[in-house]
Scaffold this active site. Sequence first.
Site, PDB file in Angstrom:
ATOM      1  N   ASP A  82       0.826  -1.210   0.000  1.00 40.08           N
ATOM      2  CA  ASP A  82       0.000   0.000   0.000  1.00 40.08           C
ATOM      3  C   ASP A  82       0.857   1.256   0.000  1.00 40.08           C
ATOM      4  O   ASP A  82       1.821   1.359   0.776  1.00 40.08           O
ATOM      5  CB  ASP A  82      -0.841   0.023   1.290  1.00 40.08           C
ATOM      6  N   LYS A 112      -0.508  -0.246  -4.328  1.00 42.62           N
ATOM      7  CA  LYS A 112      -1.938   0.108  -4.324  1.00 42.62           C
ATOM      8  C   LYS A 112      -2.091   1.543  -3.855  1.00 42.62           C
ATOM      9  O   LYS A 112      -1.384   1.984  -2.955  1.00 42.62           O
ATOM     10  CB  LYS A 112      -2.717  -0.834  -3.396  1.00 42.62           C
ATOM     11  N   GLU A 114      -5.328   4.773  -3.301  1.00 43.51           N
ATOM     12  CA  GLU A 114      -6.770   4.968  -3.117  1.00 43.51           C
ATOM     13  C   GLU A 114      -7.291   6.160  -3.914  1.00 43.51           C
ATOM     14  O   GLU A 114      -6.622   7.182  -4.021  1.00 43.51           O
ATOM     15  CB  GLU A 114      -7.068   5.200  -1.628  1.00 43.51           C
ATOM     16  N   GLU A 182     -14.389  -1.203  -1.885  1.00 42.16           N
ATOM     17  CA  GLU A 182     -14.641  -1.359  -0.444  1.00 42.16           C
ATOM     18  C   GLU A 182     -15.958  -0.693  -0.040  1.00 42.16           C
ATOM     19  O   GLU A 182     -16.189   0.492  -0.334  1.00 42.16           O
ATOM     20  CB  GLU A 182     -13.466  -0.751   0.351  1.00 42.16           C
TER      21      GLU A 182
HETATM   22  O1  KIV Z   1      -5.111  -1.548   4.017  1.00 42.92           O
HETATM   23  C1  KIV Z   1      -5.775  -2.555   3.736  1.00 42.92           C
HETATM   24  O2  KIV Z   1      -5.656  -3.611   4.362  1.00 42.92           O
HETATM   25  C2  KIV Z   1      -6.729  -2.450   2.640  1.00 42.92           C
HETATM   26  C3  KIV Z   1      -7.698  -3.565   2.457  1.00 42.92           C
HETATM   27  C4  KIV Z   1      -8.706  -3.548   3.521  1.00 42.92           C
HETATM   28  C5  KIV Z   1      -8.297  -3.581   1.109  1.00 42.92           C
HETATM   29  O3  KIV Z   1      -6.716  -1.494   1.930  1.00 42.92           O
END
Ligand code: KIV
Length: 268
Positions: A82, A112, A114, A182
């Site tokens: 992330d 990833k 957002e 989500e």
């Molecule tokens: O940070 C995370 O674990 C997430 C998931 C809940 C998709 O973004």
Amino acid sequence: MKNVRSFQKMKMKKDKIVMMTAYDYPSGKLVQEAQADLILVGDSLGMVIQGEKNTLKVTLDEIVYHTRITRKGADESFIVADLPFMSYHLDLNSTKQNAARLITEADADAVKLEGGKESRIAAIKAIVDCEIPVVAHLGLTPQSINAFGGYIVQGKENKSYQQILEQAQNIEKAGAFMLVLECIPEMLGKEITERLSIPTIGIGAGRFTDGQVLVYHDILGMSDIKPKFVKQYNELNKSILQSLQNFVSDVKIKNFPQKKNSYKPFVE
Ligand code: KIV
């Protein structure tokens, strides 16, 4: 080891994709052994590991650290790391540098981020242009929690439904290879999944997305909160507590250590 093409093929064959979070060597090892299709080192670590009330304080250095130690346990897994809050919001150069750190220092396979507004689409394009695969994330994006005014299901009204749908299509055009959805209505999860050629992974997005993701601690019963979309498969916190209490009590009542736990004197 799976790669971006494997997930595309899974969507085409209608094979469900399983993503789980992991944050360190033991969780990475178990999630890999459980045969999840891919692992997410999510900024949810802010809540489940660091005990914060949201994900906003997680830093890029922390994601690098947790991704590296997850990789130690999950050497054969596709790992998505992330990008934390404010690591892809300023300018495209720092966005590219931050994404690259997750690949080169942390050993992730993809990153990833957002959101789906214009600046996020530009960030996705810039990272993809560096040959770094991107997973996008729409709906109740936890890094927007203050802007949303709480953990509120997104896309329930016609305007926000259409906005999320449009953003999903822009995300695909920008080159993301996967989209996490989500906390949105099931109907919206279904419509996005049908319209997009990239796989969708749902968390509270209903039954029809191409795959599902849950947080490790939620699956195992190790978190303080239990949202409606979670299925808990164990009550590990209860059994860990029981074991810890048993140790405390054993020492107090002189039941531990016993002779079998003790060493004999040195003999020639
Ligand atoms: O940070 C995370 O674990 C997430 C998931 C809940 C998709 O973004």
